[in-house]
Design an enzyme around this catalytic site. Structure first.
Site, PDB file in Angstrom:
ATOM      1  NE  ARG A 106      68.325  32.960   7.389  1.00  0.00           N
ATOM      2  CZ  ARG A 106      68.781  31.738   7.651  1.00  0.00           C
ATOM      3  NH1 ARG A 106      69.694  31.551   8.594  1.00  0.00           N
ATOM      4  NH2 ARG A 106      68.336  30.698   6.986  1.00  0.00           N
ATOM      5  CG  HIS A 133      63.503  28.567   6.491  1.00  0.00           C
ATOM      6  ND1 HIS A 133      64.061  29.335   5.488  1.00  0.00           N
ATOM      7  CD2 HIS A 133      64.531  27.819   7.002  1.00  0.00           C
ATOM      8  CE1 HIS A 133      65.341  29.064   5.399  1.00  0.00           C
ATOM      9  NE2 HIS A 133      65.653  28.163   6.292  1.00  0.00           N
ATOM     10  CD  GLN A 136      65.594  23.946   5.102  1.00  0.00           C
ATOM     11  OE1 GLN A 136      66.457  24.760   5.365  1.00  0.00           O
ATOM     12  NE2 GLN A 136      65.871  22.707   4.756  1.00  0.00           N
ATOM     13  CG  ASP A 229      64.575  23.658  13.265  1.00  0.00           C
ATOM     14  OD1 ASP A 229      65.820  23.675  13.320  1.00  0.00           O
ATOM     15  OD2 ASP A 229      63.898  24.677  13.012  1.00  0.00           O
ATOM     16  NE  ARG A 315      67.444  25.927   1.924  1.00  0.00           N
ATOM     17  CZ  ARG A 315      67.739  26.866   2.843  1.00  0.00           C
ATOM     18  NH1 ARG A 315      68.413  26.528   3.918  1.00  0.00           N
ATOM     19  NH2 ARG A 315      67.332  28.115   2.705  1.00  0.00           N
TER      20      ARG A 315
END
Ligand code: CP
Ligand code: NVA
Length: 330
Positions: A106, A133, A136, A229, A315
């Site tokens: 990341r 991402h 996700q 988001d 996740r």
């Protein structure tokens, strides 16, 4: 479906069938976890997690998934490794590839995660970059399917900063799965034009579509999923807050947006979220700009429409599926 030895850097590299097979595997692993059926299929193997940005969900999902699969897990952040400051990405990749079976990264640049994959010789998983991402997305697709019982034809509207990593990845994920993606945002925060073009080319043969609109009524009309988001992503300077708030305020997910959406519409958010004043940043923004909630109202976040904690749990199961599929021949 054989994904053995593959890296997971962006959904652009995966076919809809491969994505579906990862979702199927995640469903199986979720069931086994809930029934406490052990699945230590990767006993004695080791993975390393590199985090240049902070994380709760992604880090914990990789750590728990690795342990559930019987693996050893090492966590490294910039303060505790040589990577970047004293050692190049290429050299770091070649060292880690000699010791570990897989690498999670990341950080900032998509190029870094690609270099790690190129030089390490082992599967590399993208745990978020400035651009994408992808892990996700698997959690999001699984959550949508669990709640709406379909993916194809689902109308997903992303409201807010539609130019960030999550919005970029959602646009690609929807295109791959034959869904209708709408970015509902000010034009300056629409996704990059080249990526929109690519997404449209993917969406059309799959029966999906990509729409960009600045009009909230048009963007939310009949949506099955309202997704948002945070307005300022990790790595962006503090100084953009004011401009972002001015720009994105009209694109908050709230009761009015839901009134315009489909009757059984759900609310999704990758989290973390600024929906109340219980965070340091939330309090600072409130003091500076008078805003008590940002990208989503607390009312919607806490409502029965909200599936954000199912999404967060997923996740774990989907990341576990990616690790297992890429590290074992099954
Ligand atoms: N959604 C997500 O990636 O959360 P973290 O930043 O906590 O990992
Ligand atoms: N767009 C957000 C996502 C966090 C999971 C960020 O990059 O900070």
């Amino acid at each position: 479906m054989n994904l053995y030895g593959r890296s997971f850097l962006t959904l652009l590299d995966f076919t809809p069938e491969e994505i579906r097979s990862l979702l199927d595997l995640a469903r199986r692993l979720k069931r086994e976890k809930h029934l406490r059926i052990g699945h230590r299929h990767l006993m004695g193997r080791n993975i390393v997690l590199l985090f240049e940005k902070t994380s709760t969900r992604t880090r914990c999902a990789f750590e728990v998934a690795g342990r559930d699969l019987g693996m050893g897990v090492t966590f490294l952040d910039p303060a505790s490794s040589q990577m970047g400051r004293k050692e190049s990405i290429e050299d770091t990749a070649r060292v880690l590839g000699r010791m570990y079976d897989g690498i999670e990264y990341r950080g900032f640049s998509q190029n870094t995660v690609e270099l790690l994959a190129k030089y390490s010789g082992v599967p590399v998983w993208n745990g978020l970059t400035d651009q994408f991402h992808p892990t996700q997305m698997l959690a999001d697709l699984l959550t949508i399917d669990e709640h709406l019982h379909r993916l194809e034809g689902v109308r997903l509207t992303f409201m807010g900063d539609a130019r960030n990593n999550v919005a970029n990845s959602l646009m690609i994920a929807c295109a791959k799965m034959g869904m209708h993606f709408t970015a509902c945002a000010p034009a300056s925060r629409f996704p990059d034009a080249d990526l929109v073009k690519t997404a449209r080319e993917i969406a059309v043969p799959n029966g999906g579509s990509v729409t960009l609109t600045t009009d909230v009524a048009e963007g939310t009309q009949g949506a099955d999923v309202l997704y948002t988001d945070i307005w300022v992503s990790m790595g962006e300077p503090e100084s953009v807050w004011k401009e972002r708030i001015d720009l994105l305020r009209p694109y908050q997910v709230n009761a009015a947006a839901f009134e315009n959406a489909a009757e059984d519409a759900i609310f999704m958010h990758c989290l973390p979220s600024y929906h109340d004043l219980k965070t340091e940043v939330g309090k600072q923004i409130h003091e500076r700009f008078g805003l008590a909630e940002m990208e989503v109202t607390d009312e919607i976040f806490e409502s029965e429409r909200s599936v954000v904690f199912d999404e967060a749990e997923n996740r774990l199961h989907t990341i576990k599926a990616v690790i297992l599929a890429t590290l074992s021949k099954q």
